[in-house]
Write an enzyme that holds these catalytic residues in place. Sequence first.
Site, short mmCIF file in Angstrom:
data_model
loop_
_atom_site.label_atom_id
_atom_site.label_comp_id
_atom_site.label_asym_id
_atom_site.label_seq_id
_atom_site.Cartn_x
_atom_site.Cartn_y
_atom_site.Cartn_z
N CYS A 1 8.41 -2.28 46.03
CA CYS A 1 7.24 -3.14 46.17
C CYS A 1 6.28 -2.89 45.01
CB CYS A 1 6.55 -2.86 47.50
SG CYS A 1 4.99 -3.77 47.71
N CYS B 1 7.19 -13.03 42.92
CA CYS B 1 6.77 -12.25 44.08
C CYS B 1 6.69 -10.77 43.75
CB CYS B 1 7.72 -12.49 45.25
SG CYS B 1 9.36 -11.78 45.00
N CYS C 1 0.83 -1.21 0.00
CA CYS C 1 0.00 0.00 0.00
C CYS C 1 0.86 1.26 0.00
CB CYS C 1 -0.94 0.01 1.21
SG CYS C 1 -2.30 -1.17 1.07
#
Length: 461
Positions: free
Chosen positions: A442, A429, A260
């Site tokens: 964390c 974890c 295209c």
Amino acid sequence: MTISWLKFPTDWHIDNRMATARRRERFTIFVRFNSNTNIPVTIDLQWTVLRLKQEIATSQGVEASELRIIFAGRELKDDLQLKDAEIPHQSVIHAIRGGRWSARPSRPGKIMPLAKVKLSTVGEDEERAATSTDGAPSQRQTQYFVYCKTCKEVTPGKLRVCCSLCKEGAIVLQQDPSSWEDVMRSGRIRGSCKKSGCEGSIAEFYFKCAQHTAAEGDRCVALTLIRSNTRDIPCLACADNRDPVLVFPCADGHAVCLECFAIYSTTKLNDRQFVHSETYGYTLPCPGSSGSCDSALIPEAHHFRVLQDDQYDRYQRFGTEEYVLKMGGVLCPGRGCGMGLLPEPNMRRIKCEHCQFEFCRECKEPFQRGHSCNQSNPNATTNARASNYQVNLENARRARWEAEARQVIEQISKKCPGCKTNTEKNGGCNHMTCSRCRFEWCWICLIRWNPDCQGSHWFRT
């Protein structure tokens, strides 16, 4: 006896197939020993680098322990298997004996081959920064594309590096390139050249065609906008998922398949609607409808090599004509000529140096004594027409490469509180260690990891 006789040819055929498979893993590479001569060596991909050193040492009469193997900006460690270094057939690797050594610190595990390094563009910084928590490389397939003069087409390419001073490949990179800027602009990535007597410390990157063996010094033009369609983005025009695609440098990064793109370029060429940029020359903008599309120009002319040869010749001719007219010149109207001429500003009678045709600068008719004309638009070539190339708005919305990437990043990643790098959590974890700044944090609280986090939600999802 019958059973044994039948079993024997069966085992023989199995052994024969295994031997054939082993032969497929053996091919020839060239070892550049101390950057002097290329030595052909037939290798087995199951070999370790130490085994390769022993092969070189035997032929050159040196100790294997004195050699270091360098390929594509890396010093290959003794225990690395050659198949993991991704050394293609008839590649050139460097075996260095002596020289200065201040090598890049070794990392555990397999090395990332230079050919698989992900290069981001402007607007892809967030995608590049999104890494997994263990620092493992992205699983996306990295593919570069180049225009190869030998193949005369757009082909997959391979990234290589040499010392900018001596031009030898015996350089160990201090860090991997992470963007096209790192590769295309000299001086951004440093290294340590191990060629004896060379003090080079600047890496120079270049590309080769991945479809055939390149000659010494053979280099290809990198097509930075053509990429593997790893995100399954539909084409801006046909809405099909094609691979590869060209991603325009607009804010949305509209993607279009190469077929295209060729149609788009040919249509605009027929309508004489290419634009002349002071920076990029004769080029095209993104056909999308967002605010930045009109100014998002193709920066490298070799992207138009997706056109057939006759159309690319027209592109070059039209570009030359537009430049001549922009500079105040004229095009010779002689039959079959079209030579670009830059006459003096007040010169009306012009003689073409190529075909010797004499014509009037104003009306482009043959110049005769007593000539007069009434033309008011002398420098027009072909009047530009309204383009019949239009993009469906829904297709434009779906073909956004950058927008889709940002949405995915927001869904699967969070920013490291230390360096703000987007980090992907791939299981495990909630105790995160940023692979970039090594900050421990964390995943739940987005703060520094602490005993409360460990006690409350270490393994909570």
